[in-house]
Motif scaffolding. Structure first.
Motif, short mmCIF file in Angstrom:
data_model
loop_
_atom_site.label_atom_id
_atom_site.label_comp_id
_atom_site.label_asym_id
_atom_site.label_seq_id
_atom_site.Cartn_x
_atom_site.Cartn_y
_atom_site.Cartn_z
N ILE A 64 5.94 12.86 -22.98
CA ILE A 64 5.30 12.13 -21.88
C ILE A 64 5.77 10.68 -21.87
O ILE A 64 6.06 10.12 -20.81
N ILE A 65 5.87 10.07 -23.04
CA ILE A 65 6.37 8.69 -23.11
C ILE A 65 7.79 8.63 -22.57
O ILE A 65 8.13 7.76 -21.76
N CYS A 66 8.62 9.55 -22.99
CA CYS A 66 10.01 9.58 -22.50
C CYS A 66 10.07 9.84 -21.00
O CYS A 66 10.89 9.26 -20.28
N PHE A 67 9.18 10.70 -20.50
CA PHE A 67 9.16 11.01 -19.07
C PHE A 67 8.80 9.79 -18.24
O PHE A 67 9.48 9.48 -17.25
N SER A 75 13.54 11.87 -14.66
CA SER A 75 13.29 10.99 -13.53
C SER A 75 11.98 11.42 -12.87
O SER A 75 11.80 12.58 -12.53
N GLN A 76 11.11 10.46 -12.65
CA GLN A 76 9.84 10.76 -11.98
C GLN A 76 10.04 11.05 -10.50
O GLN A 76 9.23 11.73 -9.89
N ASP A 77 11.11 10.51 -9.92
CA ASP A 77 11.34 10.69 -8.49
C ASP A 77 11.84 12.09 -8.14
O ASP A 77 11.56 12.59 -7.06
N PHE A 80 9.29 17.03 -11.00
CA PHE A 80 7.85 17.18 -10.86
C PHE A 80 7.34 18.12 -11.95
O PHE A 80 6.63 19.08 -11.69
N ILE A 81 7.74 17.83 -13.16
CA ILE A 81 7.40 18.64 -14.32
C ILE A 81 5.89 18.65 -14.55
O ILE A 81 5.31 19.69 -14.88
N MET A 82 5.25 17.53 -14.36
CA MET A 82 3.83 17.41 -14.66
C MET A 82 2.97 18.25 -13.72
O MET A 82 1.86 18.61 -14.06
N TYR A 127 1.58 1.86 -13.68
CA TYR A 127 1.01 3.13 -14.13
C TYR A 127 1.82 3.76 -15.25
O TYR A 127 1.27 4.44 -16.11
N GLN A 128 3.14 3.55 -15.26
CA GLN A 128 3.96 4.11 -16.33
C GLN A 128 3.51 3.61 -17.69
O GLN A 128 3.43 4.37 -18.65
#
Length: 190
Positions: A64-67, A75-77, A80-82, A127-128
């Protein structure tokens, strides 16, 4: 403390529709309950299972920290793993962080029909970093819990080994009454 931290995380992941962390948090809550049960009931196997789970929990939180810091190819963009790629939802803290001002973008062609585009500005802490601090706290608690589980499990195993099941209480200084010679049967010879 472990349970409160896990419940806090579960609540904010539910608010952000983060399905992968919700599942992981649920498993963590179950493991904490089993760890507490193992401690109360003197069950070293439950504590060992809890210790193994904590190793996995540290790995999950490191991911999660790496994400959120977008380490490597994450990449968060685009990932959409979460949310298991089921929705475009993000962390609840993205819109509701401390000091954040959310402004909707009207008439945007970038969003699907059932979503809206927003801009977020003025956050005291992005938020990150809130997610990273939350995961780092979970890692710290997990490391403490791992040491605790290993130590208590070792103590329980030593207590089981110190009891002499065959001889009774010999290891505690208790001596059974000895038979006198007139009660013993003489050997029979044929």
């Amino acid at each position: 403390l472990f349970q409160v931290a896990a419940l806090e995380r579960q609540i904010f992941d539910f608010l952000g529709y983060q399905w992968a962390p919700i599942l992981a948090n649920f498993l963590h809550i179950m493991a904490v309950i089993l760890g507490i049960f193992g401690t109360i009931q003197y069950r070293s196997r439950y504590l060992m299972m809890y210790a193994v789970w904590l190793v996995l929990w540290v790995g999950w939180n490191a991911f999660i920290i790496c994400f959120y810091l977008e380490v490597g190819r994450l990449s968060q963009d685009r990932d959409f793993i979460m949310t298991f790629n089921t929705s475009l939802h993000r962390s609840w803290w993205m819109e509701n962080g401390p000091g954040c001002l959310v402004t909707p973008v009207l008439n945007s062609n970038l969003a699907p029909e059932d979503h809206h585009v927003i801009t977020v500005s003025g956050c005291l802490l992005d938020y990150q970093y809130i997610e990273v601090v939350s995961s780092a706290t979970q890692i710290f608690l997990a490391l403490f819990g791992f040491v605790y589980a290993c130590y208590v499990s070792k103590v329980f195993l030593e207590e089981e080994d110190s009891f002499d099941f065959i001889g009774g209480f010999d290891s505690y200084g208790y001596q059974a009454p000895q038979k006198t010679s007139h009660l013993q049967l003489p050997p029979l010879y044929t």
